[in-house]
Design an enzyme around this catalytic site. Structure first.
Site, PDB file in Angstrom:
ATOM      1  N   ASP A 129     -55.637  -6.502  16.274  1.00 38.28           N
ATOM      2  CA  ASP A 129     -56.930  -5.811  16.267  1.00 38.28           C
ATOM      3  C   ASP A 129     -56.903  -4.606  17.188  1.00 38.28           C
ATOM      4  O   ASP A 129     -56.753  -4.747  18.403  1.00 38.28           O
ATOM      5  CB  ASP A 129     -58.045  -6.771  16.702  1.00 38.28           C
ATOM      6  CG  ASP A 129     -59.411  -6.117  16.666  1.00 38.28           C
ATOM      7  OD1 ASP A 129     -59.649  -5.291  15.762  1.00 38.28           O
ATOM      8  OD2 ASP A 129     -60.248  -6.420  17.528  1.00 38.28           O
ATOM      9  N   ASP A 171     -59.935   1.790  12.912  1.00 43.12           N
ATOM     10  CA  ASP A 171     -59.955   0.351  13.187  1.00 43.12           C
ATOM     11  C   ASP A 171     -59.078  -0.412  12.195  1.00 43.12           C
ATOM     12  O   ASP A 171     -59.221  -0.259  10.986  1.00 43.12           O
ATOM     13  CB  ASP A 171     -61.398  -0.146  13.101  1.00 43.12           C
ATOM     14  CG  ASP A 171     -61.548  -1.585  13.559  1.00 43.12           C
ATOM     15  OD1 ASP A 171     -60.629  -2.108  14.194  1.00 43.12           O
ATOM     16  OD2 ASP A 171     -62.609  -2.177  13.276  1.00 43.12           O
TER      17      ASP A 171
END
Length: 496
Positions: free
Chosen positions: A98, A347
């Protein structure tokens, strides 16, 4: 059980096939697996993925008002997760990758996970028991800067007081033997309580030796809500995996990139790995030496500092072109203010790109003007998938306008491949109706400017990043994009 139309996309970084080209660069394969046990239809898959994207995005804008603790939303719903593994005291650990968070944590025995049924039942990750802390693991001190970072930069004196360090010891900075207190983390649809430890981790290489990272800091969670799998944070922060690798080798931690194979939720397109690259390398020189050709160079845009969300990779967006029409982005997407509002976050954990309502509305209006004039709007599909607009094109080859993202900076424009923003599939495969070809725009409405206050104005999702090598240049504080044949890049990188 779901039907054969069900899909779950899960990417795993298999460090068991780890390669090193030089001491400054590590090449890792991202391997892919598809499960057909989670979703009952293509609609279900897309709906789950779009819901996960919007939940993750909107969570960023409610952090400050719900708790005093920093909260990071993560890709908890299945559909497009990237996972990596390493070894702790000979025990394998699997984690989500992440770029939107900066902490490495994982479940530890004994581990209680509340409402975790079905969260990861479609991967081998759920069957792996949580590791036990080794005898060499040591608690992080309340005086440590890592402890302060895990507690939203709370002063060490406060943290040591919470850890019951005596006042006279606090005043004389003599609390090293007192452990960092446990901390709370909240996510898009889950949360956990963890403590910080340090230990050596092993990254198994392709040769008989291992890469050992000593004094690696991680969170050990014994209790979690709806989150059975840990996370490897690659965000901008001292606790992130790149930042900790930088202590081993500054060259290794100052840059990383990945190149995601274009899949369109089709397992046949995922037969080759996608590379994750830690460290800096000269791809153009490598390509010239191996194949005698040049590859497209990177288009760079500067990172924007975000004091409220320092772990985000924020960049500025000037506008989006639909065909020949350039639609300017609202001003708050070009910068980040002192409250942490604005900018676009690149992201890995959000699937679909989220845009503010004003920009999204303009994009949809132009799309409707170009595509909707000659194709029937598929309103039912929009309700079932969460994507909009969608169109039927029964007997036609739908003409879809190009989409170009214009980032802040001279010449910082990225042309998206059609498959990155327009998903085409066959509706009616459930046997309940006539099969019809459908196409949907894969950009989503993130909300109006007031709703986005206190967080990013937009997010560039990983689906739109497919077919690009996306580089996070931490040393020069910039993000770059270059078109690549990601399926063949791994072989190119590892040739002599």
């Amino acid at each position: 059980m779901a039907t054969s139309y069900s899909l779950l996309l899960c990417f795993s970084l298999c460090f068991s096939h780890f390669f090193i080209s030089t001491s400054q660069t590590l090449f890792l394969p991202l391997t892919h697996s598809l499960s057909k046990t989670q979703f009952t239809s293509t609609h279900h898959l897309i709906k789950s993925t779009s819901t996960s994207s919007i939940t993750r995005f909107r969570r960023h804008h409610h952090q400050k008002n719900t708790h005093n603790h920093r909260q990071v939303s993560l890709p908890l719903s299945p559909g497009s997760d990237y996972t990596l593994s390493f070894t702790l005291d000979s025990q394998p650990i699997f984690l989500y990758l992440d770029t939107g968070s900066d902490l490495v944590w994982f479940p530890c025995q004994p581990f209680e996970c509340i409402l975790c049924e079905g969260k990861a039942e479609n991967t081998s990750l759920a069957s792996t028991p949580p590791p036990k802390l080794s005898k060499t693991a040591t608690p992080v001190s309340c005086k440590s800067s890592a402890c302060s970072a895990a507690h939203s930069n709370l002063p060490s004196s406060d943290l040591c007081a919470i850890s019951n360090c005596p006042l006279e010891s606090i005043e004389t900075s003599d609390c090293q033997k007192h452990s960092c207190p446990q901390f709370y983390y909240a996510y898009g649809d889950g949360s956990l309580i963890a403590r910080l430890y340090r230990d050596s981790i092993s990254l198994p290489l392709s040769n008989p030796t291992n890469l050992i990272v000593n004094n690696f800091t991680f969170g050990c969670a014994h209790t979690a809500l709806a989150e059975p799998i840990g996370v490897a944070g690659f965000g901008r922060g001292v606790l992130s995996l790149p930042a900790q690798l930088a202590t081993l080798s500054p060259q290794l931690g100052n840059q990383f990139s990945y190149c995601l194979v274009s899949h369109s939720f089709d397992s046949d397109r995922l037969r080759r790995p996608s590379p994750l690259i830690l460290g800096r390398y000269d791809h153009d020189e490598k390509e010239r030496r191996v194949n005698g050709v040049n590859k497209p160079r990177f288009v760079y845009t500067s990172m924007l500092d975000n004091l409220e969300h320092p772990y985000f990779y924020c960049v500025g967006l000037e506008g989006i072109s639909i065909g020949r029409k350039k639609i300017p982005a609202p001003g708050f997407l070009r910068k980040v203010d002192g409250e942490g509002s604005g900018g676009l976050v690149v992201d890995s954990g959000t699937t679909f790109t989220m845009l503010p309502a004003s920009l999204y509305g303009s994009v949809v209006a132009e799309f409707e003007n170009r595509v909707g004039r000659v194709n029937e709007r598929a309103r039912v599909i929009e309700e079932d998938t969460g994507l909009s607009p969608c169109y039927y094109f029964d007997n036609n080859v739908v003409n879809v306008p190009s989409v170009v993202l214009h980032f802040v900076g001279n010449g910082s424009s990225v042309v998206l491949p059609r498959r990155n923003y327009f998903y085409e599939f066959l509706d009616g495969g459930d046997g309940k109706g006539k099969k019809r070809k459908v196409g949907c725009l894969m950009l989503m409405n993130g909300g109006d400017e007031a709703e986005l206050s206190g967080g990013p104005g937009a997010t560039l999702g990983n689906y739109q990043q497919q077919g690009f090598e996306v580089v996070y240049d931490l040393e020069n504080k910039r993000v770059g994009f270059a078109r690549r044949q990601c399926a063949s890049l791994w072989e190119t990188l590892n040739r002599d």
